[in-house]
Design a protein around this motif. Structure first.
Motif, PDB file in Angstrom:
ATOM      1  N   MET A   1       8.484  -4.338  -4.911  1.00  0.00           N
ATOM      2  CA  MET A   1       8.721  -3.518  -6.097  1.00  0.00           C
ATOM      3  C   MET A   1       8.916  -4.388  -7.332  1.00  0.00           C
ATOM      4  N   GLN A   2       9.660  -5.472  -7.178  1.00  0.00           N
ATOM      5  CA  GLN A   2       9.894  -6.384  -8.309  1.00  0.00           C
ATOM      6  C   GLN A   2       8.578  -7.010  -8.768  1.00  0.00           C
ATOM      7  N   HIS A   3       7.784  -7.497  -7.820  1.00  0.00           N
ATOM      8  CA  HIS A   3       6.551  -8.202  -8.162  1.00  0.00           C
ATOM      9  C   HIS A   3       5.526  -7.275  -8.816  1.00  0.00           C
TER      10      HIS A   3
ATOM     11  N   GLY B   1      12.954   9.573  -3.081  1.00  0.00           N
ATOM     12  CA  GLY B   1      12.628  10.818  -2.401  1.00  0.00           C
ATOM     13  C   GLY B   1      11.238  10.873  -1.802  1.00  0.00           C
ATOM     14  N   ARG B   2      10.483   9.780  -1.914  1.00  0.00           N
ATOM     15  CA  ARG B   2       9.095   9.812  -1.446  1.00  0.00           C
ATOM     16  C   ARG B   2       8.770   8.718  -0.438  1.00  0.00           C
ATOM     17  N   LEU B   3       9.620   7.683  -0.365  1.00  0.00           N
ATOM     18  CA  LEU B   3       9.392   6.589   0.580  1.00  0.00           C
ATOM     19  C   LEU B   3      10.467   6.635   1.656  1.00  0.00           C
TER      20      LEU B   3
ATOM     21  N   GLN C   1       9.346   0.892 -10.306  1.00  0.00           N
ATOM     22  CA  GLN C   1      10.720   1.254 -10.613  1.00  0.00           C
ATOM     23  C   GLN C   1      11.323   2.138  -9.517  1.00  0.00           C
ATOM     24  N   PRO C   2      12.647   2.081  -9.338  1.00  0.00           N
ATOM     25  CA  PRO C   2      13.300   2.883  -8.281  1.00  0.00           C
ATOM     26  C   PRO C   2      12.990   4.372  -8.364  1.00  0.00           C
ATOM     27  N   ASP C   3      12.902   4.921  -9.587  1.00  0.00           N
ATOM     28  CA  ASP C   3      12.650   6.358  -9.699  1.00  0.00           C
ATOM     29  C   ASP C   3      11.231   6.735  -9.266  1.00  0.00           C
TER      30      ASP C   3
ATOM     31  N   GLU D   1       0.831  -1.201   0.000  1.00  0.00           N
ATOM     32  CA  GLU D   1       0.000   0.000   0.000  1.00  0.00           C
ATOM     33  C   GLU D   1       0.869   1.255   0.000  1.00  0.00           C
ATOM     34  N   GLY D   2       1.967   1.222   0.747  1.00  0.00           N
ATOM     35  CA  GLY D   2       2.886   2.359   0.739  1.00  0.00           C
ATOM     36  C   GLY D   2       3.478   2.587  -0.639  1.00  0.00           C
ATOM     37  N   LEU D   3       3.860   1.508  -1.313  1.00  0.00           N
ATOM     38  CA  LEU D   3       4.390   1.624  -2.671  1.00  0.00           C
ATOM     39  C   LEU D   3       3.329   2.142  -3.630  1.00  0.00           C
ATOM     40  N   ALA D   4       2.081   1.719  -3.435  1.00  0.00           N
ATOM     41  CA  ALA D   4       0.994   2.210  -4.285  1.00  0.00           C
ATOM     42  C   ALA D   4       0.840   3.716  -4.146  1.00  0.00           C
ATOM     43  N   MET D   5       0.956   4.205  -2.918  1.00  0.00           N
ATOM     44  CA  MET D   5       0.777   5.638  -2.685  1.00  0.00           C
ATOM     45  C   MET D   5       1.913   6.470  -3.263  1.00  0.00           C
ATOM     46  N   VAL D   6       3.163   6.020  -3.096  1.00  0.00           N
ATOM     47  CA  VAL D   6       4.277   6.837  -3.607  1.00  0.00           C
ATOM     48  C   VAL D   6       4.427   6.713  -5.119  1.00  0.00           C
ATOM     49  N   SER D   7       4.025   5.561  -5.685  1.00  0.00           N
ATOM     50  CA  SER D   7       4.130   5.369  -7.129  1.00  0.00           C
ATOM     51  C   SER D   7       2.904   5.891  -7.874  1.00  0.00           C
ATOM     52  N   GLU D   8       1.863   6.270  -7.100  1.00  0.00           N
ATOM     53  CA  GLU D   8       0.617   6.796  -7.673  1.00  0.00           C
ATOM     54  C   GLU D   8      -0.064   5.771  -8.570  1.00  0.00           C
TER      55      GLU D   8
END
Length: 392
Positions: free
Chosen positions: A112-114, A124-126, A118-120, A71-78
């Motif tokens: 992130m892999q699954h 700066g957001r996580l 991507q790292p970019d 969920e955190g990755l979803a929020m920062v990756s939009e």
């Protein structure tokens, strides 16, 4: 006797600290045009809201940490990695108070892999911290009762503001204080301090908590361990439950499938309708270093007819026509489900529940009909025959 002099001094000090007149009570209500009222500032689905505390409760080992990471990755990756809406431009702070940084790095990298993040997309957001490197203690127990550790709260406020954190996840809540978790007065004080912090910093705060033992009964958010004041202070509460053995059989999951499947149910919501139950599972992801790491992903309950079309129904009808197979699944090899399994490539034993649902659906639609046919002993038995033929 009450010390009115001391009270007056405290009131003067309060007024000095609030020059805007926030101490003037009562405050007159002023009606505003509804079109001018701001909308509620949701940031993730209908669970996380700015200036509010949300609570996630779950038994141990279900997947709550994996869920909050994705969920955190979803929020920062939009991106709606789990099908939940997310606001744009969010900064997220994951503060795990149990696991070391190496473990957190493995979990985040695997997620992130699954999900092909991507790292970019997270740069700066996580933000990620662990209790192994820096303990978090917001309250301690003293002889006079629980005491909020103000320096810790002020430090959090500075860091949230400096990093412009929109969502902070504290996992688990029990490790963020040293008060008795069954002390409702203490838990109420601590939970409200978190709510004040969320309000001050205009962010959403998620507190992850364990459920107490429910002896196999499906848990609700009210089954959170310790005092009920934590959930009472939250504006959204959700609970995670592991899929039961009966549900696994209904879903057609094979016994040798060791994947963890669980539900997420938002069953406490003051500011939005209660949410429906959604399914998640923990997929096993292999990393280049040879480690296998569990990652939460969306999962849909399989539809009875997934993978089959009207042509398959027509094939079943042709196989059944004139044979009058038995309706009862207790009829052994004479059961109509044996024919269905043979035609559709299913297993009459392992897929028994699914086949029974198919037959019932076809009876309901009229594709099959039930009639009484005498067996070899001239006893009438419920059997099946073709009803309305399926279209080519």
């Amino acid at each position: 006797m009450r010390d009115f002099t001391a009270m007056a001094v405290q009131l003067d000090q309060h007024r000095a600290e609030h020059p805007t007149g926030a101490d003037r009570l009562p405050t007159l209500f002023i009606w505003q045009d509804p079109n001018s009222l701001p909308r509620r500032p949701w940031v993730y689905g209908r669970h996380l809201l700015r200036k509010q505390v949300a609570v996630t409760v779950a038994p141990g080992g279900v997947g709550k940490s994996s869920l909050t990471i994705v969920e955190g990755l979803a929020m920062v990756s939009e991106r709606e990695l789990l099908g939940e809406w997310t606001a744009k431009g969010l900064n997220v702070w994951l503060y795990n108070l149990e696991d070391p940084r190496d473990e957190m790095n493995l979990r985040i990298t695997a997620a992130m892999q699954h999900h092909d993040v991507q790292p970019d997309e997270v740069e700066g957001r996580l933000f990620v911290d662990t209790g192994r490197e820096r303990e978090l203690c917001t309250a301690v127990q003293s002889r006079e009762g629980v005491v909020i550790v103000k320096p810790a709260i002020e430090a959090l406020a500075r860091e949230i503001n400096d990093r412009r954190i929109d969502v902070m996840v504290v996992d688990p809540f029990v490790s963020s204080h040293q008060a008795g978790e069954n002390d409702n007065v203490a838990i109420d004080l601590i939970a409200k301090e978190w709510a004040r912090l969320a309000d001050r910093c205009n962010c959403a705060i998620e507190l992850v908590h364990h459920t107490r033992k429910t002896n196999g009964v499906e848990a609700t958010s009210e089954d959170s361990r310790g005092g009920s004041a934590l959930l009472a202070a939250a504006r959204s509460g959700r609970v995670l439950n592991r899929m039961t053995a009966d549900e696994r059989e209904q879903a057609g999951i094979q016994p040798d499938d060791l994947t963890t499947y669980f539900t997420v149910t938002r069953d406490k919501s003051n500011l939005a309708p209660v949410g429906k139950r959604t399914w998640r599972r923990v997929a096993s992801v292999e990393l280049a270093n040879g480690e296998s790491v569990g990652v939460a992903e969306a999962w849909e309950w399989p539809d009875t007819f997934d993978g089959f079309t009207s042509k398959d129904l027509l094939a079943v009808q042709h196989a059944i026509e004139g044979k009058h197979p038995r309706y009862s699944d207790q009829a052994g090899k004479d059961w109509a489900g044996v024919i269905v399994a043979d035609v559709l490539g299913l297993d009459a034993g392992k897929d028994k529940r699914r086949i029974k649902k198919m037959i019932e659906a076809w009876l309901h639609s009229g594709a099959l009909i039930k009639l009484q046919v005498n067996d070899e002993t001239r006893r009438p038995r419920p059997c099946l025959e073709v009803g309305e033929w399926a279209s080519e």
